[in-house]
Design an enzyme around this catalytic site. Structure first.
Site, short mmCIF file in Angstrom:
data_model
loop_
_atom_site.label_atom_id
_atom_site.label_comp_id
_atom_site.label_asym_id
_atom_site.label_seq_id
_atom_site.Cartn_x
_atom_site.Cartn_y
_atom_site.Cartn_z
N SER A 137 56.00 85.68 -42.07
CA SER A 137 57.06 86.73 -43.02
C SER A 137 57.86 86.05 -44.49
O SER A 137 56.77 85.03 -45.06
CB SER A 137 58.45 87.00 -41.83
OG SER A 137 59.04 87.64 -42.84
N TYR A 150 65.80 82.60 -38.93
CA TYR A 150 64.50 83.21 -39.49
C TYR A 150 63.95 82.55 -40.37
O TYR A 150 62.31 82.53 -40.45
CB TYR A 150 64.59 84.95 -39.00
CG TYR A 150 63.08 85.35 -39.43
CD1 TYR A 150 62.84 85.67 -38.04
CD2 TYR A 150 63.21 86.24 -39.89
CE1 TYR A 150 61.72 86.39 -38.19
CE2 TYR A 150 61.73 86.98 -40.26
CZ TYR A 150 60.54 86.65 -38.54
OH TYR A 150 60.01 87.32 -39.02
#
Length: 248
Positions: A137, A150
């Site tokens: 990501s 995250y």
């Protein structure tokens, strides 16, 4: 000839978004694709969208015992495993003062522990020359407020990709990370409260040099490249598919 003719692939987190688009594309390229997901109804729909080239096995990658059924099903087919797309993951916003043990366990349980458990489980099935693709990501490369757990979990994924590429090179197994930018998926939309989703998506699109969000099919195309012989000399790498967000 299709790029993955007669190959066997496994896609985790395959019931929607990037996972589903990739499973569909892998099948279109000739692979038989095993799909995993936690919700049986969504899994059945994903398999139906592909047809005979797909097999669905319900399970949660953060539970090693669930992966036993996945391994057994692939082994029973008798053709080993050529492609693993370790895609299952997710997260939610939480500012530093609000991070709880439950938040950390949920985020790292799926994104980090689940990825490790998945790769460990299928190692005996991976054929020489197999390809492992991990989902990273852009959050691991920037400082998005309220998204630290995250982001940290995805930074771990990038680190795993480098180390596992070194560990598995002797078997001819390649390990690469595909790093999507903001991509229009149910998971991304779910980060915003009801009624605020479009505003959030528009704001994200405005920050991307290409002026729009990515599409799941665009990430799937990058995964197919990393899974196929077209990327035969690439391992330990990170492929950004982010509209230039982290590059410009």
């Amino acid at each position: 000839m299709k790029q993955l003719e007669n190959k066997t692939a496994l896609v985790t987190g395959a019931t929607s978004g990037i996972g589903l688009a990739t499973a569909q594309r892998l099948a279109a390229e000739g692979a038989h694709v095993f799909l995993t997901g936690r919700r049986q109804e969504a899994l059945d729909a994903a398999v139906a969208s592909i047809g005979d080239a797909a097999t669905g096995i319900r399970g949660d990658v953060s539970r090693p015992q669930d992966l036993e059924a996945v391994v057994a099903a692939i082994a029973a087919r008798g053709r080993g495993l050529d492609v693993l797309f370790a895609n299952a993951g997710g997260g939610e916003f939480a500012a530093l003062p609000d991070i709880t043990p439950e938040h950390l366990q949920s985020t790292f349980g799926t994104n980090v522990f689940g990825t490790v458990y998945t790769v460990q489980a299928v190692l005996p099935l991976l054929r020489e020359g197999a390809s492992i693709v991990l989902t990273g990501s852009t959050s691991a490369h920037n400082g998005t407020p309220d998204f630290s757990a995250y982001a940290a979990s995805k930074a771990a994924i990038r680190s795993f990709g480098r180390t596992w590429a070194a560990e598995l090179a002797g078997r001819g197994i390649r390990v690469n990370t595909v790093t999507p930018g903001a991509t229009e998926t149910p998971g991304l939309k779910g980060l915003a409260p009801s009624g605020q989703q479009q505003g959030m998506l528009d704001a994200m699109a405005a920050e991307i040099p290409l002026g729009r969000l990515g599409r799941p099919e665009e990430i799937a195309a990058a995964v197919v490249f990393l899974a196929s012989d077209q990327s035969s000399f690439a391992t330990g790498s990170e492929l950004f598919v982010d509209g230039g967000a982290e590059q410009i």
